[in-house]
Design an enzyme around this catalytic site. Sequence first.
Site, PDB file in Angstrom:
ATOM      1  N   GLY A   1       2.333   3.572  -4.722  1.00 14.92           N
ATOM      2  CA  GLY A   1       2.034   4.419  -5.873  1.00 14.92           C
ATOM      3  C   GLY A   1       1.508   3.686  -7.089  1.00 14.92           C
ATOM      4  O   GLY A   1       1.710   4.135  -8.222  1.00 14.92           O
ATOM      5  N   LYS A   2       0.792   2.582  -6.875  1.00  8.35           N
ATOM      6  CA  LYS A   2       0.308   1.794  -8.011  1.00  8.35           C
ATOM      7  C   LYS A   2      -0.734   2.555  -8.828  1.00  8.35           C
ATOM      8  O   LYS A   2      -0.640   2.643 -10.047  1.00  8.35           O
ATOM      9  CB  LYS A   2      -0.298   0.480  -7.516  1.00  8.35           C
TER      10      LYS A   2
ATOM     11  N   PRO B   1       4.398 -34.971  28.164  1.00  8.40           N
ATOM     12  CA  PRO B   1       5.787 -35.417  28.354  1.00  8.40           C
ATOM     13  C   PRO B   1       5.984 -35.810  29.811  1.00  8.40           C
ATOM     14  O   PRO B   1       5.551 -35.079  30.720  1.00  8.40           O
ATOM     15  CB  PRO B   1       6.612 -34.167  28.008  1.00  8.40           C
TER      16      PRO B   1
ATOM     17  N   VAL C   1       0.849  -1.171   0.000  1.00  3.70           N
ATOM     18  CA  VAL C   1       0.000   0.000   0.000  1.00  3.70           C
ATOM     19  C   VAL C   1       0.899   1.241   0.000  1.00  3.70           C
ATOM     20  O   VAL C   1       1.989   1.239   0.563  1.00  3.70           O
ATOM     21  CB  VAL C   1      -0.926  -0.061   1.241  1.00  3.70           C
TER      22      VAL C   1
ATOM     23  N   SER D   1       4.618 -38.415  31.296  1.00  3.65           N
ATOM     24  CA  SER D   1       3.459 -39.102  31.875  1.00  3.65           C
ATOM     25  C   SER D   1       3.713 -40.600  32.016  1.00  3.65           C
ATOM     26  O   SER D   1       2.991 -41.274  32.738  1.00  3.65           O
ATOM     27  CB  SER D   1       2.211 -38.850  31.015  1.00  3.65           C
TER      28      SER D   1
ATOM     29  N   SER E   1       1.658 -36.487  20.909  1.00  2.00           N
ATOM     30  CA  SER E   1       0.550 -36.252  19.964  1.00  2.00           C
ATOM     31  C   SER E   1      -0.600 -35.462  20.595  1.00  2.00           C
ATOM     32  O   SER E   1      -1.663 -36.009  20.846  1.00  2.00           O
ATOM     33  CB  SER E   1       0.050 -37.573  19.370  1.00  2.00           C
TER      34      SER E   1
END
EC number: 2.7.1.25
Lengths: 321, 632
Positions: free
Chosen positions: B40-41, B466, B37, B468, B538
């Site tokens: 200057g298009k 992790p 944006v 467990s 997972s």
Amino acid sequence: MTLAAPLIRPTPTPSAPLAPMGRLSPHLRRLEAEAIEIFREVAATARNPVMLYSIGKDSGVLLHLAAKAFYPAPPPFPLLHVDTTWKFRDMIRHRDTVAETYGVRLMVHINRDGVERGVSPVASGSSLHTQVMKTDALKQALDLHGFDVAFGGARRDEEKSRAKERIFSVRGPGHTWDPRRQKPELWKLWNSALQPGESLRVFPLSNWTELDVWEYTRIEAIPVVPLYFSALRPVVERDGALIVRDDERLPLQAGEVPQLRRVRFRSLGCYPLSAAVESDAADIDSVIAELRSSRSSERQGRLIDADETASMERKKREGYF
Amino acid sequence: MDGEVVPLSRIVPDPVPVPVPDLAGRDHLRFLTCGSVDDGKSTLIGRLLFDTGQIADDQLAALERDSRRFGTAGDSLDFALLLDGLEAEREQGITIDVAHRYFSTARRNFIVADTPGHEQYTRNMATGASGCDAAVILVDASRGVTAQTERHSRIVSLFGIRHVILAVNKIDRVDYDPSVFETIASAYAAFAAGLSFRSVTAVPISARLGDNVVRHSCRLSWFEGPTLIEALESLPVEDNRLSRPFRFLVQYVNRPDHSFRGYAGTVASGRVRAGDQIVVSPSGKTATVSRIVTWEGDRTSAEAGDAVTLVLKEEVDVARGDVLALPHARPTSADRFSASLLWMDDRAFTPDRAYRIRIGGRTSPVKVALAEVEAGHAAGLNLNEIATAELTMPGPVAFDPFTDDPAMGGFILIDRETGAVAAAGVARAALGQARHIYPTAEAVSRRDRSRLNGHEGGAIWLTGLPGSGKSTIATALERKLHGRGIRTVLLDGDNLRHGLNRDLGFSPEDRAENVRRAGEVARLFAEGGLISLCAFVSPIETARRAVRDRLPANGFLEIFVDAPLDACRARDPKGLYARADAGVIADLTGVGSSYEPPSDPDLVLDTLALTPEAAADRIIALLEDRRWIPAP
């Protein structure tokens, strides 16, 4: 910060010489094939399509392309003309002849309620007349017949808000256009999926320019209303605009005397709202020559556009074609 | 649009009339302008239209009015207002939607699409990019290449545009400094090397002042390259459609009465002659072209770009969406293919939402599975993001890879519920081959294998935080099963990450891929008749469900190894929590990212109440109950 250099007003790029009759340039062939593809797409996907026919040069090209798209069958949709009752008499004559020539079914819709209320460009002003006799009338006709898709002859080079519109343009309930929520339109993968209450406006001539329309009309020998060609016509001048007095309904202002002047139209609408231009271009070749050297745009003579900035966009949002 | 202006008083007529060249052979180039944006298009296109003499007197007068009202200075012209045709655009001074404009020079006709720079309106930029031959990518000389410049470049590349002009605009703002231009040009060249462009031409310009747009500028005398318009005039227009194999997309069946049945459509590529034998894809039926019908009369041949109606000699079943081709050069016909997608809907991609694909003339339901989302984005596929994906249709469709033929390989996805265009995509390659190998692998059936082994194959999936106890339980379980003559294999996160998955990190995408691959390995072992013991954190429920879906019915057991976070943190057998707390590991599940417990597990193991041995016994009881293994 550098100061701006003088801004040089460039000369328009010259155009190629006129093509021989009956031979389309590759450029026009490409535009023609694209329009035909658009027509067929709608025929294959729409439930109940209709073609808006406004009698002008763009409508003439549109009808011609529709005939080509479905040959040897006739176009599988009717034409709809929204008659404001203020069209030039020449236009109405032309409309009836052309429908017969192409073998299409013509439907004419007039906003009876507007007629009864006495709405006219003279009594009500251009803005109210256009709203009631064109926009409202169109919506009435579309709703009455339950059309889900309507073809129109609008081109992107006509006007800035039209340049922003999709070829398959979704209109919401009440036929409104929301320019901020247009669907992406990629390659030629048109999306004709509609939600309840929505309908489509489809513009097969989107990528054509005014000059393309005239060159195609010439090479294909498409009939056009004689008003596009210069002739002596009774003219009154109002606010710098040349108004042709087509019948007695246009009241003359104090001191006004219609004068015979050699004029023609670049764009045709309701007659008190379409300004003519002085011109000697009495046939299609000289019209094209005149356009090529012209320094003014096509809609200059359309008084309804000058109502306010972005007025076309507003009319479209309200359901104008 | 950026409100750049030129004083009105400085407009003077052109003293040098344009020479009249030979115009009959002028060709046609479609291009777009894109970039961030305010680069200057719109101003540039306004400038191009003005400098090529396309602005009519009344439009100039309207521009003068509008510039007073919306422009930044009272007495000046703002070229961007020629383009920004919507009220909201003029009020906000931004471009929202694409505008198409037409202009010509002595050498070429141009269609230009002016596209918005705001990220919010990227889908409108993509609309403008589709079907273009070239792109002018603008960069503000005072700001350089931005993230949006790169995003637009990637879209331009994805959509098959091979020629790019890098217009370094507002060069006046940096005092026409050649080193600024060189720095930006080489930075962009380095970035663009990773895209599929054939040419990148860099030019310095000032759209506001007109330097090097249509006219050379003495203030840029150090620049020896072309003006922008010269660069546009000399780009090759590559139309290889005629040399490609014949493709005819059937659009509409024209059947006015019993005497005529024609297939209306457009020749996408190649050429066809009356009398040619053709094949209907995907059905594979063959027929002969008896007539090529047009309004001007029957033709003997039709070629790429022609909209015609074909009549076939034989009565074969041809419908909208079918592709006609020559028998020796058929399109691909497959019900699965790989593709790249640009997501265009505000609503992010949702795997279980119903989408339809529109490819060529065919519309079909489609299932989309994401393969890879562009780097730097979170999991999922959101507005304006690019991803690779696998698409599965209920039946075969005819297509060609997009790079071979855009008309045969470009597609859109439509959200079935809203009708919105959810994505645009390009087809890459068929994935049907895998299907044809599968039956061979089935020569020995699952039942044969279980008879040989004396037990069923399948995957036991242990999921949990992790620490467990998943791996500890799996190890105990494997020892017990081995003792009973059961063939097993142990898969856990750590050992897979040393080999098969060593290319994966810990981003959400990589974690999802880690689980997907583990699931595929487990599936192969299960097909081979083994029981795989899979110990993976997972954390994502849908990822686990995806693994279940890939395994046969009664071939997957989800076991939730349940332990409160505090207990896991206290055990911390691998020191992960300590490192996460020290900031060494980001996004450890349970610390930096969340864990979704199974909503309907086959078994829950409360590791506060059970020893690893007891937990393994519970699993064995479940295996007996489900008849995976015989009772002892």
